[in-house]
Design a protein around this motif. Structure first.
Motif, PDB file in Angstrom:
ATOM      1  N   ARG A  13       3.265   1.810   9.810  1.00 22.38           N
ATOM      2  CA  ARG A  13       4.494   2.527   9.467  1.00 22.38           C
ATOM      3  C   ARG A  13       5.370   1.616   8.622  1.00 22.38           C
ATOM      4  NH1 ARG A  13       5.611   7.252  12.209  1.00 22.38           N
ATOM      5  NH2 ARG A  13       4.213   7.782  13.951  1.00 22.38           N
ATOM      6  N   SER A  14       5.469   1.982   7.359  1.00 17.30           N
ATOM      7  CA  SER A  14       6.277   1.215   6.412  1.00 17.30           C
ATOM      8  C   SER A  14       7.195   2.177   5.675  1.00 17.30           C
ATOM      9  CB  SER A  14       5.368   0.484   5.413  1.00 17.30           C
ATOM     10  OG  SER A  14       6.095   0.089   4.264  1.00 17.30           O
ATOM     11  N   LYS A  15       8.491   1.987   5.786  1.00 19.73           N
ATOM     12  CA  LYS A  15       9.435   2.859   5.085  1.00 19.73           C
ATOM     13  C   LYS A  15       9.198   2.807   3.581  1.00 19.73           C
ATOM     14  CE  LYS A  15      13.159   2.675   8.526  1.00 19.73           C
ATOM     15  NZ  LYS A  15      14.555   2.277   8.802  1.00 19.73           N
ATOM     16  N   ALA A  16       8.884   1.609   3.069  1.00 23.15           N
ATOM     17  CA  ALA A  16       8.670   1.454   1.628  1.00 23.15           C
ATOM     18  C   ALA A  16       7.418   2.209   1.194  1.00 23.15           C
ATOM     19  CB  ALA A  16       8.555  -0.021   1.274  1.00 23.15           C
ATOM     20  N   PHE A  17       6.327   2.041   1.944  1.00 23.80           N
ATOM     21  CA  PHE A  17       5.071   2.731   1.613  1.00 23.80           C
ATOM     22  C   PHE A  17       5.254   4.239   1.707  1.00 23.80           C
ATOM     23  CE2 PHE A  17       0.946   4.578   2.387  1.00 23.80           C
ATOM     24  CZ  PHE A  17       0.059   3.812   1.639  1.00 23.80           C
ATOM     25  N   ASP A  18       5.881   4.693   2.786  1.00 15.29           N
ATOM     26  CA  ASP A  18       6.049   6.135   2.997  1.00 15.29           C
ATOM     27  C   ASP A  18       6.916   6.764   1.916  1.00 15.29           C
ATOM     28  OD1 ASP A  18       4.528   5.765   5.228  1.00 15.29           O
ATOM     29  OD2 ASP A  18       6.161   6.051   6.671  1.00 15.29           O
ATOM     30  N   LYS A  19       7.942   6.047   1.480  1.00 15.20           N
ATOM     31  CA  LYS A  19       8.809   6.565   0.412  1.00 15.20           C
ATOM     32  C   LYS A  19       8.014   6.740  -0.882  1.00 15.20           C
ATOM     33  CE  LYS A  19      13.064   5.575  -2.173  1.00 15.20           C
ATOM     34  NZ  LYS A  19      14.179   4.611  -2.354  1.00 15.20           N
ATOM     35  N   LEU A  20       7.207   5.735  -1.203  1.00 13.98           N
ATOM     36  CA  LEU A  20       6.375   5.821  -2.406  1.00 13.98           C
ATOM     37  C   LEU A  20       5.369   6.961  -2.300  1.00 13.98           C
ATOM     38  CD1 LEU A  20       5.732   2.002  -2.925  1.00 13.98           C
ATOM     39  CD2 LEU A  20       7.046   3.486  -4.476  1.00 13.98           C
ATOM     40  N   TYR A  21       4.807   7.147  -1.116  1.00 17.15           N
ATOM     41  CA  TYR A  21       3.840   8.218  -0.896  1.00 17.15           C
ATOM     42  C   TYR A  21       4.478   9.581  -1.144  1.00 17.15           C
ATOM     43  CZ  TYR A  21       0.450  11.200   1.506  1.00 17.15           C
ATOM     44  OH  TYR A  21      -0.451  12.183   1.808  1.00 17.15           O
ATOM     45  N   ARG A  41       1.009   4.855 -11.181  1.00 12.19           N
ATOM     46  CA  ARG A  41       1.842   3.661 -11.037  1.00 12.19           C
ATOM     47  C   ARG A  41       2.375   3.535  -9.609  1.00 12.19           C
ATOM     48  NH1 ARG A  41       3.596   4.758 -16.425  1.00 12.19           N
ATOM     49  NH2 ARG A  41       5.356   6.007 -15.662  1.00 12.19           N
ATOM     50  N   LEU A  42       2.701   4.663  -9.005  1.00 15.00           N
ATOM     51  CA  LEU A  42       3.154   4.632  -7.613  1.00 15.00           C
ATOM     52  C   LEU A  42       2.021   4.227  -6.677  1.00 15.00           C
ATOM     53  CD1 LEU A  42       5.425   7.816  -7.489  1.00 15.00           C
ATOM     54  CD2 LEU A  42       6.141   5.432  -7.618  1.00 15.00           C
ATOM     55  N   TYR A  43       0.805   4.667  -6.980  1.00 15.17           N
ATOM     56  CA  TYR A  43      -0.337   4.246  -6.177  1.00 15.17           C
ATOM     57  C   TYR A  43      -0.511   2.726  -6.236  1.00 15.17           C
ATOM     58  CZ  TYR A  43      -1.989   9.108  -5.681  1.00 15.17           C
ATOM     59  OH  TYR A  43      -2.123  10.426  -5.365  1.00 15.17           O
ATOM     60  N   VAL A  44      -0.321   2.148  -7.403  1.00 19.11           N
ATOM     61  CA  VAL A  44      -0.414   0.692  -7.537  1.00 19.11           C
ATOM     62  C   VAL A  44       0.641   0.017  -6.670  1.00 19.11           C
ATOM     63  CG1 VAL A  44      -0.042  -1.227  -9.141  1.00 19.11           C
ATOM     64  CG2 VAL A  44      -1.517   0.684  -9.809  1.00 19.11           C
ATOM     65  N   GLN A  45       1.871   0.532  -6.696  1.00 20.22           N
ATOM     66  CA  GLN A  45       2.938  -0.042  -5.875  1.00 20.22           C
ATOM     67  C   GLN A  45       2.613   0.078  -4.390  1.00 20.22           C
ATOM     68  OE1 GLN A  45       7.035   1.096  -6.992  1.00 20.22           O
ATOM     69  NE2 GLN A  45       6.191   1.813  -8.943  1.00 20.22           N
ATOM     70  N   MET A  46       2.007   1.190  -4.004  1.00 18.43           N
ATOM     71  CA  MET A  46       1.625   1.369  -2.602  1.00 18.43           C
ATOM     72  C   MET A  46       0.547   0.375  -2.196  1.00 18.43           C
ATOM     73  SD  MET A  46       1.666   5.510  -2.796  1.00 18.43           S
ATOM     74  CE  MET A  46       1.060   5.880  -1.159  1.00 18.43           C
ATOM     75  N   ASN A  47      -0.388   0.122  -3.105  1.00 14.91           N
ATOM     76  CA  ASN A  47      -1.394  -0.908  -2.834  1.00 14.91           C
ATOM     77  C   ASN A  47      -0.744  -2.258  -2.610  1.00 14.91           C
ATOM     78  OD1 ASN A  47      -4.582  -0.524  -3.237  1.00 14.91           O
ATOM     79  ND2 ASN A  47      -3.499   1.117  -4.297  1.00 14.91           N
ATOM     80  N   GLN A  74       2.282  -2.851  -1.594  1.00 19.55           N
ATOM     81  CA  GLN A  74       3.013  -2.846  -0.333  1.00 19.55           C
ATOM     82  C   GLN A  74       2.062  -3.030   0.847  1.00 19.55           C
ATOM     83  OE1 GLN A  74       6.499  -2.629   0.051  1.00 19.55           O
ATOM     84  NE2 GLN A  74       5.872  -3.304   2.103  1.00 19.55           N
ATOM     85  N   MET A  75       0.897  -2.361   0.793  1.00 15.41           N
ATOM     86  CA  MET A  75      -0.101  -2.529   1.847  1.00 15.41           C
ATOM     87  C   MET A  75      -0.545  -3.982   1.928  1.00 15.41           C
ATOM     88  SD  MET A  75      -3.494  -3.084   2.655  1.00 15.41           S
ATOM     89  CE  MET A  75      -4.413  -2.792   1.145  1.00 15.41           C
ATOM     90  N   GLU A  76      -0.760  -4.608   0.771  1.00 18.29           N
ATOM     91  CA  GLU A  76      -1.178  -6.009   0.765  1.00 18.29           C
ATOM     92  C   GLU A  76      -0.079  -6.915   1.307  1.00 18.29           C
ATOM     93  OE1 GLU A  76      -2.320  -6.887  -3.220  1.00 18.29           O
ATOM     94  OE2 GLU A  76      -3.965  -5.452  -3.227  1.00 18.29           O
ATOM     95  N   ALA A  77       1.181  -6.626   0.938  1.00 17.56           N
ATOM     96  CA  ALA A  77       2.295  -7.441   1.425  1.00 17.56           C
ATOM     97  C   ALA A  77       2.375  -7.414   2.947  1.00 17.56           C
ATOM     98  CB  ALA A  77       3.610  -6.952   0.819  1.00 17.56           C
ATOM     99  N   ASP A  78       2.098  -6.238   3.541  1.00 17.32           N
ATOM    100  CA  ASP A  78       2.107  -6.112   5.000  1.00 17.32           C
ATOM    101  C   ASP A  78       0.747  -6.420   5.612  1.00 17.32           C
ATOM    102  OD1 ASP A  78       4.806  -5.311   5.107  1.00 17.32           O
ATOM    103  OD2 ASP A  78       4.269  -3.213   4.753  1.00 17.32           O
ATOM    104  N   THR A  79      -0.299  -6.388   4.787  1.00 16.03           N
ATOM    105  CA  THR A  79      -1.688  -6.619   5.193  1.00 16.03           C
ATOM    106  C   THR A  79      -2.062  -5.731   6.381  1.00 16.03           C
ATOM    107  OG1 THR A  79      -1.342  -8.923   4.513  1.00 16.03           O
ATOM    108  CG2 THR A  79      -3.454  -8.383   5.500  1.00 16.03           C
TER     109      THR A  79
END
Length: 591
Positions: free
Chosen positions: A518-526, A540-546, A548-553
């Motif tokens: 659960r990531s507010k940043a990921f969910d907002k981009l989604y 481009r949003l998919y890239v940002q979501m990737n 964010q997933m990596e940042a949280d791992t």
């Protein structure tokens, strides 16, 4: 009078008497038998209740969606299935009107008495409602959640009352008449037609679900080309042709591949299905599966990767196999393999810097190149992002920020207080033991992956234990957020990046989001991405979501596999589809 065999959850078998039927469907020949194999067990055949890949493979032969895919077209292209034609779509892109073909009947079953039961628009209304019924806890509910006007209100009411009202009117989901279905969306959705072609939205009959309840997963009753004849859990599945299936004429067009030329010559104009019986063996061990194929017990199978050095030379089938008439069809699967971290687990979970550092260090200890060489025998490529090649949203230039760097991972753990003890293994920052528990399966491939994990984690000083289960049970535990770590794969349900990104969308935690991330940043981009039409802005949003997933791992992403399908000379019509799994209805056997 014939008998049908069905398995209970306990693995015991029960017999159910079917109605008298007149042989098999018009074209299907009961003497034409396809011998298939699965490398892991199914989880029953109710796709509302599971996302098991092998369950879906069988279910797609039993149940039918409004739309399906052209068998030969690449890239994948939707075509009508039970619908007469592609839907009428309103100018605002929100209303879809489908007209169903007439004289489509469910397979004979005692639940219908002695009558033939015709498919109607109301069956799709019921089936889609059933997908979101909270009592079913469907891992695929997110495919329609928030999309169909009025449907979420019905769900919320059910959560409050504890009872889902299947008879309630939903403004966005209506059977206008017996053969007309109208669906109204809250907002335009460019992927909605793909969703309607997904197996969890196939038509089931209310009578069958009411009669069989939870046992309906092992007593599937659909309108598709096949029906379940025999079921031995985790061992054997037998399908036979549905005598009420309407059939179709094989009339697909070659798509420019040389492979298509002979295929079309063999199949064009035939009334389908030709195959009267499908026998599926569950063989989890790769070596055993390969031996069965070599002995001629399997008609087609993807080459086990451990057998690649034996069967292939420079990626091509060796002459000794060509001399047997075996053909090779190679494709890169629209899939990724990965390991999930349970974000709710007390060891791997949490969003503090030290917990993120732990997950990142673990991911950095995994040697993906060793997996490609030792397990895949070169028949795979490193997955740089969540969306694989062949799926809209994949960015070829994207490079993951997480690489195999055990020395850097060790420094990261040192920095955040994961201290090494005299035995070389680390503790948590508070001094408590640090032990990872990775769920795995009892097969050769899983043992190789476990060894790669063990080797990497030893280098960075983290103790790991492996708990062995079977695929179906592991999938259930992952869906319930009960696993600390588990390795899985996701094959595209439809060829657009949303299908992969929804796996980490917060509201799907516990229902498809196995990382419980659960990531507010990921969910907002989604939410922003799904409102956009396919194209550069959405990608481009998919890239940002990737990122964010990596940042949280939340995941450790591994590979996309190259599949080499080996086909015996008597099998005609075979061409593996990137999305469709069930292909028996498109095949024939040379007598």
């Amino acid at each position: 009078m014939s008998l049908r065999i069905f398995g209970k959850l306990t693995g015991a078998l029960v017999l159910s008497v079917c109605l008298p039927i007149c042989g098999v469907s018009l074209a299907a020949d009961p003497h034409k038998v396809i011998h298939s194999v699965f490398e892991a067990a199914d989880d029953g055949f109710d796709m509302v209740r599971t996302q098991n890949y092998y369950s879906g493979w069988v279910a797609d032969a039993i149940f039918e969606t409004l739309l399906t895919y052209d068998y030969l077209a690449r890239p994948a292209r939707l075509i009508p299935n039970t619908a007469e034609s592609m839907p009428e779509i309103s100018s605002d892109g929100r209303t879809y009107t489908f007209h169903l073909k007439k004289n489509i009947f469910f397979a004979p079953d005692s639940v219908f008495g002695h009558e033939k039961r015709e498919l109607t628009a109301a069956d799709y209304v019921y089936s889609i409602k059933r997908l979101v019924d909270p009592a079913n806890r469907s891992p695929s509910a997110s495919f329609v959640r928030g999309k169909i006007t009025g449907l979420d209100d019905l769900v919320e009411k059910a959560k409050k009352t504890g009872q889902f009202d299947y008879d309630a009117t939903v403004s966005g989901l209506q059977a206008i008449d017996r053969y007309t279905l109208r669906i109204r969306l809250n907002a335009p959705d460019s992927n909605f037609l793909y969703i309607l072609a997904y197996g969890a939205l196939a038509a089931v009959s209310r009578e069958a679900i009411d009669a069989y309840g939870n046992k309906s997963t092992f007593h599937p009753v659909g309108t598709g080309p096949y029906m379940l004849k025999e079921y031995v859990p985790r061992s054997k599945i037998v399908l036979e042709a549905n005598p009420y299936y309407r059939g179709f004429v094989w009339d697909f067009q070659a798509d420019g591949e040389a492979w298509d030329e002979q295929l079309v010559r063999d199949m064009k104009g035939k009334k389908m299905p030709q195959i009267g019986r499908v026998e599926i063996a569950i063989i989890e061990e790769e070596q055993s599966r390969w031996l069965s194929f070599q002995e001629g017990k399997i008609d087609f199978d993807k080459l086990p990767q451990l057998a690649a050095p034996v069967a292939l030379e420079n990626g091509k089938l060796k002459e000794e196999y060509i001399a047997q008439g075996i053909r090779q069809y190679t494709m890169v699967e629209p899939e990724i393999t990965y390991t999930i971290f349970n974000l709710k687990d007390p060891v791997t979970g949490g969003y503090s810097n030290e917990k993120i550092a732990l997950r990142r260090a673990i991911a950095m200890s995994y040697n993906t190149q060793a997996e490609i060489e030792l397990l895949r025998n070169g028949q795979a490529s490193k997955a740089q992002m969540m969306i694989p090649p062949g799926v809209a949203g994949h960015e070829p230039a994207y490079r993951s920020s997480i690489a195999y760097e055990p020395e850097l991972a060790s420094r990261l753990l040192d920095h955040f207080g994961y201290r090494r003890q005299s035995d070389g293994y680390r503790t948590m920052p508070d001094g408590s033991p640090l032990v990872l528990r990775i769920r795995t399966e009892a097969n050769a491939s899983s043992r190789v992956v476990s060894e790669i994990w063990k080797r990497g984690l030893d280098r960075i000083g983290i103790r790991v234990e492996f708990d062995v289960g079977n695929f179906a049970d592991n999938l259930k535990d992952a869906a319930g957020c009960r696993l600390m770590m588990w390795g899985g794969a996701w094959h595209a349900d439809y060829p657009e990046g949303e299908n992969f990104m929804q796996l980490l969308y917060g509201p799907n935690a516990g229902q498809g989001n196995h990382a419980c991330y659960r990531s507010k940043a990921f969910d907002k981009l989604y939410r922003q991405a799904v409102k956009l039409p396919p194209g550069e802005e959405r990608n481009r949003l998919y890239v940002q979501m990737n990122r964010q997933m990596e940042a949280d791992t939340a995941w450790s992403v591994h590979v996309s596999r190259t599949r080499n399908w080996l086909v015996r000379p008597w099998v005609m019509g075979f061409k593996k589809h990137p999305i469709l799994q069930s292909d028996w209805q498109y095949l024939d056997i040379a007598r």
